[in-house]
Structure formats: structure tokens, C-alpha cells
Write a protein that holds these residues in place. Structure first.
Motif, PDB file in Angstrom:
ATOM      1  N   LEU B  16     -26.783  32.452 -22.067  1.00 42.38           N
ATOM      2  CA  LEU B  16     -26.080  31.609 -23.040  1.00 42.38           C
ATOM      3  C   LEU B  16     -24.582  31.871 -23.012  1.00 42.38           C
ATOM      4  N   ALA B  18     -22.836  33.171 -20.537  1.00 44.46           N
ATOM      5  CA  ALA B  18     -22.267  32.710 -19.261  1.00 44.46           C
ATOM      6  C   ALA B  18     -22.040  31.210 -19.308  1.00 44.46           C
ATOM      7  N   LEU B  19     -23.050  30.464 -19.794  1.00 40.09           N
ATOM      8  CA  LEU B  19     -22.889  29.013 -19.816  1.00 40.09           C
ATOM      9  C   LEU B  19     -21.892  28.556 -20.864  1.00 40.09           C
ATOM     10  N   PHE B  20     -21.765  29.337 -21.943  1.00 36.62           N
ATOM     11  CA  PHE B  20     -20.767  28.946 -22.934  1.00 36.62           C
ATOM     12  C   PHE B  20     -19.360  29.146 -22.363  1.00 36.62           C
ATOM     13  N   PHE B  23     -18.956  27.235 -18.724  1.00 36.78           N
ATOM     14  CA  PHE B  23     -19.334  25.823 -18.579  1.00 36.78           C
ATOM     15  C   PHE B  23     -18.875  24.997 -19.779  1.00 36.78           C
TER      16      PHE B  23
END
Lengths: 257, 271
Positions: B16, B18-20, B23
Motif C-alpha cells: 500500500l 509503495a503504491l501510494f 503511484f
């Protein structure tokens, strides 16, 4: 009825040729003895493979690609597997929403992700670094791992894990001895697919790489856009063979699952 | 007890975060440029070329989607209801492009479609053309290249849905007096619709964001919005305009997803 059957067969044959022909043409043309990329080739030779191996630009790009795809595959598989375990087994109420968030890089066009990362990396000084490329590729491959491992977990019988727990195995032992071996094919196939995706990815590599940090796709891209070097046929044929091997390996893993 | 509630969140946190941070936040930064740089949207509305590119992108995607569906439908049907050998062969042929680099396939398409390429040679030999046809750097090249990339996105969801359709439904319709055509239109096709919506939405969304294919196989008149975004960023540093174009592209993507989602949930026919 037989008319429709015939039509179906015809469409299948045409689509099959349509999907396969380009790849076969690349394979054949990479052995061409001619100096242009013409099909059929006037004769056979290994000249483009020799050119490829003699050209530092291609070899450097191959080295960069390998340096990106290995950490990408490992990190994405670790992050994605942990997340899939939590989403499928964790009894979290917001799981559908979180899963949608984790899968969202799949539907956002690559150019948007790459341009956004460029802006952010400018602040952090990560443009043109290996770390930057790995971060970008991890983001793009985690969704595939979450989907693959999540699907494998969903078809796995939770009774097996409960039985281990009921027989007194602590959660970590139950995970290591029961869940992990059952998940192994899905993990291997995720790792493989993440590495293949990283090897093929262009947008992040183009935006966040640099003139000295070019992956194979970036090198191919600049070749196809500008000075057309027929060595590209050799690298394309090699890429195709890697894809073929990966697909066969994945099918084998799936059969073991 | 507390540890058990915390455990799943600890497992989720790395992905979560990393994607926040890598991304959602970067994409948000790009989109916010559309509003922080004054005049981004007004430049967009007032430049006919940009509007034309947006229109082109929608039109090309809208044409590619039904073509891919029409070609993919019989293939998925044969895979779902044909013999095991055919299924394995077609599955292999459909998955192979999935694993092969976009650039490799675009390069291959260039070789095939070039002026003196094998496709033109075939057309000339069959007498279907009198002179080599211009098949590259125009709409034909773009469509031929793109649909090849898009076919797996329709075939796989359609196949997944068709495989679960009980052949008893068709037999029941036929034995109750329906003609084969009626049984197909009234029974089989409605059961396929979830696959048609999923596949169609996937194709449309992918095509909206294509960059490599229009750049290598299309011509200047087939410029698509992803190319425009890349150009604004890489050549002109126009982040406001790039943000505005990205926002419009994302709105289109999520609109299509929303429509597909509603269509799929309102018509759940799975028993």
C-alpha cells in the motif's frame, strides 16, 4: 449450422496466423544474409547476431535491463504476495476497496504513471538511476502478483491451514510448511511474469532512464524511431525466444499447481 | 488478540505504501499541474490540434473495440466448445503475444506491412492489388497492429465466460422449438454478455492509452493522446497541458470502467 462451424474455423485459422506470423517473420529475418530487413531473406547468416554482440550499446542495455528486472521481480513478488495473503485471508472489511487500489496501475495508461514518476523523481533526484527504474517497475508489476497469488489463495482449501493450526502448529510454521509449498507455483509464475513485464516495459524506462541508463526496450525504441539498425531483428528474435521459454515455463508451473 | 488484527495490515502496508508514494502521489502531482499552471485547460480547448487528437483517440478506440470483439468471439467460442487440442493450441497462440514485448511485435508488423513486405507480395500475387498498397503509417497500419495486441484482452474474458455456460441451456432451447439462430441470440449471447462487457472495456481502455503502436504504425493523422502527453512533457516541458490531457484520459478510462461495472452488476445471470 455447418456454415457457422466453417466460418468459426476460418476465423480461428486467420486469427492464429495473425497472432503468430509476425513473430515467426522476426525469427526468420534475424538470420537474414541481406543488408535490408526484407522478407523472405535472400540467404541465411548470423551477421545480425554478430553485430549485436559486437555493439556495446546493445550489450549495455541488456545489462541495465537485467539489473532492473531481477530486483523488480523479487520486490514485486514479496510485496504482492504479502498483500494478497492479507486481502484473501485477513478478514479486512475494506479488502475490496484496497484490492481495487492495488490493481489500479493496470488501468492507468503507462504514460501517465511514467510522467508522474518523472515529476516526483525530479524532487528526489531519482531520475536516471537504477533505483528509480526499479521503483517504477515494481509499481507496475505488483498488481499482477496480487492478482495471481490472490487467485491461487482463493482456490486453496483453507481447511488445510486450519488443520495445521488445529494440530498445534504456530501460524508461522503452518504458513511455511503448508501455505508456502502450495503457493510455490503461483509465486514462481508471478516472479517470472514480473520479470518479463519489467524486461518489456518502455514508458517508465523512457521517462525515468537517461542517455546512459537505457534498457533494451528504450534502445529498440530509439532504433525504430531513428537510424534503423537491422541488428534489431536479432534482439527482437532473442526477446521472442525469451518470451516463448517463459510462457512454456509458466504453463509447466501451472500444471504443477 | 490485538496481534491478529494487526497482522493483515502489517502484510498489506509495504504494498500500500509503495503504491501510494510511487503511484497515487506521482499521478496526483501530474494531474494537479493542470490546475496549478494557469490556462492549461483554456489552451487545450482553444487549440484545434489537441481537440482533434482527443477526438481521434476516442474514435480509433471506438472502432477497434467492436472489430476486436467480432474477431475474438468465434475464437473464444471454438476454445470453449471445441476439442481439447484446438483449445490448447489457441490458448498458446493467444498467450504468446501477452508475453512478447510490444516493441518486438510492432517491429514485426512493420516488416510484414512494409511496401515490399510479404503482405503486399501476397496481395499482388493473388491479384487483389495492382500496386503495393500503403499499409504502414496510416489508419490501416495502426488498426492491424493494435488489434493484434488487443485480441487477447477480448478472447480471454470471453473464453472464461463461455466455458461456464451449461450446454444444456442451448439443448433445452432447441428442444423447446427454438431455431439454432434463436437459441443463439436469445439464450447463448445474453449469457456471454459479461465477457463481452469485460473484454470490450479492456480493449477500449488499453487502446485509449496506446503510445508505441500509433507512434510506430500510425501516421501523423492518427496521433493519439498518449503521444501528445509524452510530447508535451519530453519536448516542451508543458506540464500543465500534460496534466490536463492526462486528466481527460483518466476520466475517459474510469467512465468506461464505470459503465462496464454497472452493466456487469445489473445483469448478473450466473446461477
Amino acid at each position: 449450422m455447418s456454415f457457422w462451424r466453417g466460418l468459426r474455423g476460418l476465423v480461428c485459422a486467420l486469427v492464429g496466423i495473425y497472432l503468430l506470423a509476425p513473430l515467426l517473420v522476426v525469427l526468420v529475418i534475424s538470420f537474414s544474409a541481406g543488408s535490408f530487413l526484407r522478407f523472405p531473406p535472400p540467404g541465411l547468416s548470423l551477421q545480425w547476431y554478430h553485430n549485436l554482440l559486437a555493439d556495446p550499446a546493445w550489450l549495455d542495455s541488456l545489462a541495465v535491463s537485467l539489473q532492473v528486472l531481477l530486483p523488480t521481480g523479487l520486490i514485486a513478488t514479496a510485496l504482492g504476495t504479502a498483500a494478497a495473503l492479507a486481502l484473501v485471508r485477513g478478514k479486512i472489511r475494506s479488502a475490496p476497496f484496497l484490492a481495487a487500489f492495488l490493481l489500479s496501475p493496470l488501468v492507468v495508461p503507462g504514460v501517465i504513471t511514467a510522467a508522474g514518476l518523472f515529476l516526483m523523481f525530479r524532487l528526489l533526484g531519482l531520475n536516471g538511476t537504477l533505483a528509480g527504474l526499479v521503483i517504477g517497475h515494481v509499481v507496475l508489476t505488483v498488481p499482477y502478483v496480487v492478482a495471481t497469488v490472490g487467485a491461487a489463495l482463493r482456490v486453496m482449501d483453507p481447511a488445510l491451514e486450519r488443520a495445521a493450526a488445529g494440530l498445534g502448529a504456530p501460524p508461522w510454521i503452518a504458513f511455511r510448511r503448508i501455505t508456502l509449498p502450495l503457493l510455490a507455483p503461483a509465486l514462481a509464475s508471478s516472479l517470472l511474469f514480473a520479470m518479463v513485464l519489467s524486461f518489456d516495459e518502455l514508458m517508465v524506462a523512457l521517462f525515468n532512464g537517461s542517455a546512459t541508463l537505457r534498457t533494451v526496450p528504450v534502445q529498440m525504441w530509439s532504433n525504430l524511431r531513428g537510424d534503423f539498425d537491422p541488428s534489431i531483428a536479432a534482439i527482437a528474435a532473442l526477446c521472442f525466444l525469451v518470451a516463448l521459454l517463459a510462457l512454456v515455463a509458466e504453463a509447466w508451473l501451472r500444471r504443477r499447481a | 488478540m490485538r496481534g491478529r488484527r494487526l497482522g493483515p495490515w502489517l502484510l498489506l502496508a509495504p504494498a500500500l505504501l509503495a503504491l501510494f508514494f510511487a503511484f497515487a502521489l506521482p499521478v496526483g502531482m501530474l494531474l494537479s499541474r493542470a490546475f496549478t499552471e494557469p490556462g492549461s485547460f483554456s489552451t487545450l480547448w482553444q487549440t484545434p490540434v489537441y481537440l482533434q487528437v482527443l477526438g481521434n483517440t476516442l474514435l480509433i478506440s471506438a472502432v477497434a473495440t467492436p472489430v476486436a470483439l467480432l474477431l475474438g468471439f468465434p475464437v473464444a467460442h471454438a476454445m470453449a466448445h471445441g476439442g481439447a487440442r484446438l483449445r490448447r493450441l489457441m490458448l498458446f497462440l493467444v498467450l504468446l503475444p501477452f508475453w512478447t514485448s510490444l516493441l518486438v511485435r510492432s517491429f514485426a508488423t512493420i516488416i510484414l506491412l512494409q511496401r515490399r513486405g510479404p503482405v503486399n507480395a501476397l496481395l499482388l500475387n493473388l491479384g487483389l492489388a495492382e500496386a503495393p498498397l500503403p499499409l504502414l503509417h496510416n489508419l490501416t497500419g495502426l488498426m492491424l497492429g493494435a488489434i493484434q495486441l488487443l485480441l487477447p484482452f477480448v478472447i480471454l474474458p470471453l473464453y472464461a465466460v463461455m466455458r461456464r455456460i451449461d450446454p444444456g441451456f442451448m439443448r433445452a432451447a432447441l428442444s423447446l422449438g427454438a431455431s439454432p439462430a434463436q437459441a443463439f441470440w436469445r439464450v447463448y449471447l445474453p449469457l456471454c454478455l459479461p465477457g463481452v462487457t469485460t473484454g470490450g472495456a479492456l480493449v477500449f481502455i488499453s487502446m485509449l492509452g496506446y503510445f508505441v503502436t500509433p507512434a510506430l504504425l500510425g501516421g501523423p493523422r492518427q496521433t493519439m493522446v498518449a503521444q501528445l502527453i509524452q510530447e508535451q512533457v519530453a519536448q516542451f516541458g508543458q506540464w500543465g497541458l500534460a496534466g490536463a490531457l492526462s486528466l481527460l484520459l483518466l476520466v475517459a478510462v474510469f467512465l468506461i470502467l464505470g459503465i462496464a461495472w454497472r452493466a456487469a452488476s445489473s445483469r448478473s445471470v450466473t446461477p
